[in-house]
Motif scaffolding. Structure first.
Motif, PDB file in Angstrom:
ATOM      1  N   ALA A   1       0.822  -1.211   0.000  1.00 22.97           N
ATOM      2  CA  ALA A   1       0.000   0.000   0.000  1.00 22.97           C
ATOM      3  C   ALA A   1       0.855   1.260   0.000  1.00 22.97           C
ATOM      4  N   ALA A   2       2.017   1.205   0.683  1.00 25.74           N
ATOM      5  CA  ALA A   2       2.893   2.373   0.764  1.00 25.74           C
ATOM      6  C   ALA A   2       3.488   2.733  -0.588  1.00 25.74           C
ATOM      7  N   SER A   3       3.573   1.750  -1.484  1.00 27.45           N
ATOM      8  CA  SER A   3       4.177   1.993  -2.796  1.00 27.45           C
ATOM      9  C   SER A   3       3.149   2.114  -3.908  1.00 27.45           C
ATOM     10  N   ALA A   4       1.855   2.180  -3.564  1.00 28.45           N
ATOM     11  CA  ALA A   4       0.808   2.254  -4.577  1.00 28.45           C
ATOM     12  C   ALA A   4       0.890   3.561  -5.347  1.00 28.45           C
TER      13      ALA A   4
ATOM     14  N   GLY B   1     -10.532   2.445  -2.676  1.00 23.96           N
ATOM     15  CA  GLY B   1      -9.375   2.809  -1.871  1.00 23.96           C
ATOM     16  C   GLY B   1      -8.983   1.762  -0.861  1.00 23.96           C
ATOM     17  N   ILE B   2      -9.532   0.550  -1.013  1.00 20.66           N
ATOM     18  CA  ILE B   2      -9.236  -0.552  -0.091  1.00 20.66           C
ATOM     19  C   ILE B   2      -8.772  -1.751  -0.897  1.00 20.66           C
TER      20      ILE B   2
ATOM     21  N   ALA C   1      -0.563   6.716  -7.677  1.00 23.16           N
ATOM     22  CA  ALA C   1      -1.753   7.556  -7.579  1.00 23.16           C
ATOM     23  C   ALA C   1      -2.870   6.988  -8.444  1.00 23.16           C
ATOM     24  N   GLY C   2      -4.054   6.920  -7.875  1.00 21.89           N
ATOM     25  CA  GLY C   2      -5.207   6.414  -8.602  1.00 21.89           C
ATOM     26  C   GLY C   2      -5.367   4.912  -8.565  1.00 21.89           C
ATOM     27  N   GLU C   3      -4.403   4.191  -8.000  1.00 21.54           N
ATOM     28  CA  GLU C   3      -4.479   2.737  -7.898  1.00 21.54           C
ATOM     29  C   GLU C   3      -5.047   2.318  -6.543  1.00 21.54           C
ATOM     30  N   GLU C   4      -5.625   1.120  -6.522  1.00 24.30           N
ATOM     31  CA  GLU C   4      -5.987   0.523  -5.246  1.00 24.30           C
ATOM     32  C   GLU C   4      -4.695   0.149  -4.503  1.00 24.30           C
TER      33      GLU C   4
END
Length: 508
Positions: A139-142, A237-238, A144-147
């Motif tokens: 999640a920390a490396s997601a 967002g999850i 922008a705009g990705e789940e």
């Protein structure tokens, strides 16, 4: 209504557009005459088994057959009169043979070889569950705009589903029914798109719509939850995203609640009828009907299984439901002259037999009108485990392959999706390929709301991209041994059918 292939695919000479009883014309009736008057049924001194009794659909015949069921020591569990299928329990060891002699009965037989007690899913290998720490790292490396976990979902990018979602994520008027082990609708990625009103538990052969009855028996029954997330995990967002994050998903539970998780025919009959009667546009079937991997038409019990399930899925087609199914994980050529089956029956003692897949059928994937799906890995080539067959496979979808390694944070070639209890995990199998195709079908249905099942299947094939047969001998696991031979050309072949589905093309 669905087309039939040039290869014999169960009901070659019988147009699916005929009535349900006529559509089973390839099953000549074994009925002769009713038992002689005064005949007394044999005492119930055998194991208590489940049966399907398949009849003509007129009310008079069904009522007569119901009387004979009782006379022969059977108890009706459910009666699907519109398709002429009656689910029965009986401890009379002669029940099947006696019912096959009843006037009006087309076929009858046991649906299992082991007694009723107080895995036929097509995933390959154990699940790999992501730890909370691994989820946090991803999640920390997601981007922008990705789940949060989408970077590990190579499968979405492989079929353009990430870009398709920005154009058309799917319609709320379309529901995909997951016929499986149950779906954990409390999962935060599934809850926004879950349809409780179209969900049920069909394990007994009769639909139970009690609230929550559709949920998995325990966390080990994760298969259906994983499939549901692949189809319609919300972009909220999850966690992860589904291929069609705007459509609804329903759960029709058919797996036994014990460790076997077996999918018996009477449960699947119930599921197809329930889906049809509750307005489900697409069903996903990532399993084969237990206990027989292949059901041979020269065996009266297996013949009755094919008859019953086929009547139910044809009924669903007639009501507007497209049925999508996985091709299986045995790396079998479903167009071969012979296949060795050493896993059946899987509810008692298996024995080795050689079958002809033109006469012995993998159900439901080889039934007429069902979309048969093979699996590919990140390189777009057939997964090492995936069954295949010219004239059998319709299309392919990402199912994962541990030997095809993606350039993702986890370097995991399997498919990442939802798991019970708010978890996420990797699985591979044609079980994972089929929901990708079902989701693309849902996107097509969203764009073409009046499309029939036959039209949807044609659209699926039209938007697919076919890589063609490999130019080198196929060695899926890299051990230097040729594992399979692809027959056909660039347009259609045994590995990929008409090609790998593409969500972006579907919405465009």
């Amino acid at each position: 209504m669905a087309h039939l292939r040039s290869r014999r695919r169960l009901a070659l000479a019988v147009p699916v557009v005929l009535s349900l009883t006529a559509s089973l014309g390839f099953l000549p009736s074994v009925a002769s005459a009713a038992p002689a008057a005064g005949t007394v049924a044999r005492a119930a001194d055998g194991p208590n088994l489940a049966y399907v009794v398949n009849t003509r659909t007129d009310h008079r015949t069904i009522e007569s057959v119901r009387r004979e069921i009782a006379h022969n020591g059977g108890t009706v569990v459910a009666s699907y009169e519109r398709i002429g299928v009656i689910v029965v329990h009986s401890a009379n060891p002669d029940f099947g043979a006696r019912m096959r002699a009843v006037r009006g009965v087309d076929s009858a037989g046991a649906t299992r070889t082991a007694p009723l007690s107080a895995a036929g899913t097509t995933d390959e290998g154990a699940a790999q569950v992501l730890s909370r720490a691994e989820q946090a790292r991803l999640a920390a490396s997601a981007a922008a705009g990705e789940e949060p976990l989408e970077a590990d979902q190579w499968d979405l990018r492989a079929i353009g589903a990430d870009r398709a979602a920005r154009i058309n994520p799917g319609s709320r008027n379309v529901t995909v029914g997951v016929i499986d082990t149950g779906v954990d609708d409390t999962h935060p990625d599934i809850a926004p798109n879950f349809s409780a009103s179209q969900s049920a538990n069909c394990v007994s052969g009769k639909a139970d719509t009690t609230y929550g009855a559709w949920r998995p028996a325990d966390a080990d029954h994760y298969h259906g939850t994983h499939v549901a997330g692949e189809i319609a995990a919300a972009r909220n967002g999850i966690g992860v995203a589904g291929v069609a994050p705007g459509v609804k998903v329903a759960s029709i539970t058919v797996a036994q609640p014990d460790a076997t998780s077996l999918f018996y025919p009477e449960s699947v009959v119930c599921a197809f009828v329930f889906a049809a009667d509750h307005g489900i546009e697409v069903t996903n079937n990532s399993y084969y009907v237990d206990p027989w991997l292949y059901n041979c038409m020269d065996d009266p019990d297996q013949r009755a299984i094919v008859d019953a399930v086929n009547r139910a899925q044809l009924y669903a087609q007639r009501k507007g439901t497209l049925n999508v199914a996985s091709a299986g994980n045995s790396n079998d050529d479903l167009d071969a002259d012979a296949i060795v089956d050493d896993s059946s029956p899987d509810d008692s003692t298996a024995h080795t037999r050689t079958v002809d897949p033109h006469e012995c059928f993998d159900v439901p994937t080889q039934l007429p009108g069902v979309v048969t799906v093979s699996a590919v890995g990140v390189k777009g080539t057939k997964s090492y485990y995936s069954s295949y067959g010219r004239g059998v496979v319709d299309v392919a979808g990402p199912g994962g392959d541990k030997y095809q390694i993606p350039d993702t944070p986890s370097k995991n070639g399997r498919i990442l999706s939802t798991m019970p209890n708010n978890q996420y995990g990797f699985l591979q199998g044609t079980s994972m390929a089929s929901p990708h195709v079902a989701a693309v079908a849902a996107l097509l249905k969203s764009a073409h709301p009046h499309a029939t099942p036959a039209a949807l299947q044609a659209l699926l094939k039209a938007q697919a991209a076919n890589p063609g047969c490999p130019t080198e001998p196929y060695d899926g696991d890299g051990d230097g041994v040729v594992d399979a031979t692809c027959a056909g050309g660039k347009r259609v072949n045994g590995f990929y059918g008409f090609g790998v589905v593409n969500a972006l093309r579907a919405v465009k």
